[in-house]
Design a protein around this motif. Structure first.
Motif, PDB file in Angstrom:
ATOM      1  N   ARG A  68     -21.183  -7.505   3.623  1.00  0.00           N
ATOM      2  CA  ARG A  68     -21.388  -8.747   3.623  1.00  0.00           C
ATOM      3  C   ARG A  68     -22.782  -9.024   3.815  1.00  0.00           C
ATOM      4  N   ALA A  69     -23.482  -8.231   4.589  1.00  0.00           N
ATOM      5  CA  ALA A  69     -24.840  -8.471   5.095  1.00  0.00           C
ATOM      6  C   ALA A  69     -25.800  -7.859   3.884  1.00  0.00           C
ATOM      7  N   TRP A  70     -25.433  -6.822   3.189  1.00  0.00           N
ATOM      8  CA  TRP A  70     -26.167  -6.252   2.004  1.00  0.00           C
ATOM      9  C   TRP A  70     -26.082  -7.197   0.842  1.00  0.00           C
ATOM     10  N   ALA A  71     -24.727  -7.846   0.794  1.00  0.00           N
ATOM     11  CA  ALA A  71     -24.436  -8.680  -0.281  1.00  0.00           C
ATOM     12  C   ALA A  71     -25.506 -10.091  -0.220  1.00  0.00           C
ATOM     13  N   ALA A  72     -25.636 -10.344   1.076  1.00  0.00           N
ATOM     14  CA  ALA A  72     -26.179 -11.657   1.526  1.00  0.00           C
ATOM     15  C   ALA A  72     -27.822 -11.112   1.179  1.00  0.00           C
ATOM     16  N   ALA A  73     -28.138 -10.148   1.219  1.00  0.00           N
ATOM     17  CA  ALA A  73     -29.625  -9.585   1.079  1.00  0.00           C
ATOM     18  C   ALA A  73     -29.672  -9.519  -0.312  1.00  0.00           C
ATOM     19  N   GLY A  74     -28.686  -9.400  -1.264  1.00  0.00           N
ATOM     20  CA  GLY A  74     -28.983  -9.419  -2.902  1.00  0.00           C
ATOM     21  C   GLY A  74     -28.751  -8.003  -3.370  1.00  0.00           C
ATOM     22  N   HIS A  75     -28.057  -7.169  -2.623  1.00  0.00           N
ATOM     23  CA  HIS A  75     -27.888  -5.942  -3.274  1.00  0.00           C
ATOM     24  C   HIS A  75     -26.613  -5.848  -4.092  1.00  0.00           C
ATOM     25  N   SER A  76     -26.681  -5.061  -5.133  1.00  0.00           N
ATOM     26  CA  SER A  76     -25.592  -5.100  -6.020  1.00  0.00           C
ATOM     27  C   SER A  76     -24.713  -3.598  -5.292  1.00  0.00           C
ATOM     28  N   HIS A  77     -23.487  -3.782  -5.957  1.00  0.00           N
ATOM     29  CA  HIS A  77     -22.577  -2.613  -5.661  1.00  0.00           C
ATOM     30  C   HIS A  77     -23.183  -1.339  -5.522  1.00  0.00           C
ATOM     31  N   GLU A  78     -23.885  -1.060  -6.743  1.00  0.00           N
ATOM     32  CA  GLU A  78     -24.446   0.191  -6.745  1.00  0.00           C
ATOM     33  C   GLU A  78     -25.319   0.488  -5.579  1.00  0.00           C
ATOM     34  N   ALA A  79     -26.262  -0.581  -5.268  1.00  0.00           N
ATOM     35  CA  ALA A  79     -27.386  -0.162  -4.178  1.00  0.00           C
ATOM     36  C   ALA A  79     -26.360   0.010  -2.904  1.00  0.00           C
ATOM     37  N   MET A  80     -25.323  -0.863  -2.742  1.00  0.00           N
ATOM     38  CA  MET A  80     -24.801  -0.915  -1.431  1.00  0.00           C
ATOM     39  C   MET A  80     -24.192   0.632  -1.265  1.00  0.00           C
ATOM     40  N   ARG A  81     -23.508   1.096  -2.476  1.00  0.00           N
ATOM     41  CA  ARG A  81     -22.991   2.603  -2.516  1.00  0.00           C
ATOM     42  C   ARG A  81     -24.420   3.469  -1.920  1.00  0.00           C
ATOM     43  N   ALA A  82     -25.376   3.409  -2.638  1.00  0.00           N
ATOM     44  CA  ALA A  82     -26.646   4.228  -2.115  1.00  0.00           C
ATOM     45  C   ALA A  82     -26.941   4.131  -0.735  1.00  0.00           C
TER      46      ALA A  82
END
Length: 145
Positions: A68-82
């Motif tokens: 949720r924090a990463w999504a709020a920072a604008g990260h894509s699912h691909e970036a979250m996986r990384a």
């Protein structure tokens, strides 16, 4: 009303505490379907156990909170996986920028002018009057050589 009455208080979670999918959904704010999607995408660890014995632990809730924090920072699912793998989000290729609208004016054979009227301060309504003036300048330049 006191400030503490406005803020829901969540009990401290034990690392050994077990949650059903419904409980994890309620605690995380994500639907069970979304949690299962995150698991399938490798964004959240698989549950402990299988089928009816499957359960989740505090680390699963922490992973969902991090997503949720990463999504709020604008990260894509691909970036979250990384990020989850310890790589920097920049290791993921950034998406192509949104398409920009450009106006193309054909001034003469082999000569075009590309502009964004809003960005360069020319009102779109002024473009029809601009075209003959630019064509006249080109004609002058061509006759000078």
């Amino acid at each position: 009303m006191s400030p503490t009455a406005l803020t829901p208080v969540r009990p401290a979670l034990s690392t050994q505490q077990r949650f059903s999918l419904d409980q994890l959904a309620q605690l995380s704010g994500y639907s069970g379907r979304t949690i299962r999607y995150f698991i399938a995408e490798g964004l959240v660890d698989r549950p402990e156990g299988e089928k009816r014995g499957a359960h989740y632990q505090a680390r699963h809730l922490e992973q969902l909170q991090q997503l949720r924090a990463w999504a709020a920072a604008g990260h894509s699912h691909e970036a979250m996986r990384a990020l989850r793998q310890g790589l920097p989000a920049a290791a993921v290729q950034a998406p192509a920028p949104a398409q920009e609208a450009w106006t193309r004016l054909s001034l003469a054979p082999g000569v075009e002018l590309h502009l964004q009227p809003e960005r360069c301060g020319i009102p779109p309504a002024a473009l029809p009057a601009l075209l003959p003036r630019l064509q006249a300048l080109l004609a002058q330049a061509a006759s000078a050589h």
